[in-house]
Design a protein around this motif. Structure first.
Motif, PDB file in Angstrom:
ATOM      1  N   HIS A 130       6.494   3.320  -0.309  1.00  0.00           N
ATOM      2  CA  HIS A 130       7.008   2.075  -0.873  1.00  0.00           C
ATOM      3  C   HIS A 130       8.532   2.119  -0.764  1.00  0.00           C
ATOM      4  O   HIS A 130       9.127   3.200  -0.685  1.00  0.00           O
ATOM      5  CB  HIS A 130       6.623   1.915  -2.349  1.00  0.00           C
ATOM      6  CG  HIS A 130       5.170   1.613  -2.556  1.00  0.00           C
ATOM      7  ND1 HIS A 130       4.574   0.446  -2.147  1.00  0.00           N
ATOM      8  CD2 HIS A 130       4.190   2.349  -3.138  1.00  0.00           C
ATOM      9  CE1 HIS A 130       3.289   0.463  -2.466  1.00  0.00           C
ATOM     10  NE2 HIS A 130       3.022   1.608  -3.056  1.00  0.00           N
ATOM     11  N   CYS A 155       9.212  -4.901  -3.141  1.00  0.00           N
ATOM     12  CA  CYS A 155       9.030  -3.786  -2.213  1.00  0.00           C
ATOM     13  C   CYS A 155       9.255  -4.310  -0.803  1.00  0.00           C
ATOM     14  O   CYS A 155       8.653  -5.309  -0.412  1.00  0.00           O
ATOM     15  CB  CYS A 155       7.633  -3.188  -2.351  1.00  0.00           C
ATOM     16  SG  CYS A 155       7.285  -1.939  -1.096  1.00  0.00           S
ATOM     17  N   HIS A 199       5.838  -4.102   1.217  1.00  0.00           N
ATOM     18  CA  HIS A 199       4.729  -4.958   0.776  1.00  0.00           C
ATOM     19  C   HIS A 199       5.299  -6.177   0.052  1.00  0.00           C
ATOM     20  O   HIS A 199       5.579  -6.111  -1.147  1.00  0.00           O
ATOM     21  CB  HIS A 199       3.795  -4.175  -0.149  1.00  0.00           C
ATOM     22  CG  HIS A 199       3.357  -2.855   0.435  1.00  0.00           C
ATOM     23  ND1 HIS A 199       3.886  -1.646   0.050  1.00  0.00           N
ATOM     24  CD2 HIS A 199       2.461  -2.582   1.409  1.00  0.00           C
ATOM     25  CE1 HIS A 199       3.313  -0.673   0.761  1.00  0.00           C
ATOM     26  NE2 HIS A 199       2.458  -1.215   1.592  1.00  0.00           N
ATOM     27  N   MET A 235       4.421  -7.425  -3.523  1.00  0.00           N
ATOM     28  CA  MET A 235       4.768  -6.667  -4.726  1.00  0.00           C
ATOM     29  C   MET A 235       5.975  -7.278  -5.413  1.00  0.00           C
ATOM     30  O   MET A 235       6.994  -7.521  -4.782  1.00  0.00           O
ATOM     31  CB  MET A 235       5.052  -5.195  -4.368  1.00  0.00           C
ATOM     32  CG  MET A 235       3.817  -4.427  -3.975  1.00  0.00           C
ATOM     33  SD  MET A 235       4.189  -2.740  -3.444  1.00  0.00           S
ATOM     34  CE  MET A 235       4.770  -1.995  -4.960  1.00  0.00           C
TER      35      MET A 235
HETATM   36 CU    CU Z   1       5.254  -1.159  -1.270  1.00  0.00          CU
END
Ligand code: CU
Length: 108
Positions: free
Chosen positions: A58, A94, A97, A100
């Motif tokens: 992450h 993030c 991603h 997120m």
């Molecule tokens: Cu992530």
């Protein structure tokens, strides 16, 4: 006069020490491509540890004015901390991603 100044200095020291004692540490994990806490209300000077609990990377960051940071990408088990030194609403995301998202609300 000297004694009175000394007492004043002690009072200031005591206040500074109280500030150190009350600066809290918080924990926000990243698990299943989501933050374990969606909204966190903290005080100015508090620290949040962002811990990766997923078996992949992450990259936690924020572009908010109250606190701009980029922790870089890091693997499972690793944790990086951010100290929030200004009041305001901090949107945390993030870079890997985009779904997120969480909010750190920093109050005085
Ligand atoms: Cu992530």
């Amino acid at each position: 006069m000297k004694i009175r100044n000394f007492g004043h200095a002690l009072a200031i020291l005591a206040l500074a020490f109280a500030g150190l004692v009350y600066a809290a540490q918080h924990e926000v994990g990243q698990k299943n491509k989501a933050f374990t806490v969606k909204h966190l209300k903290i005080k100015v000077g508090d620290t949040v540890a962002f811990t990766n609990l997923d078996p992949f990377f992450h990259n936690v960051y924020s572009l908010s004015q109250a606190k701009t940071f980029d922790l870089g990408s890091y693997p499972k088990g690793e944790s990086k901390s951010v100290t929030f030194d200004k009041p305001g609403k901090v949107e945390v995301e993030c870079a890997i991603h985009p779904q997120m998202h969480m909010v750190v609300e920093v109050v005085e």
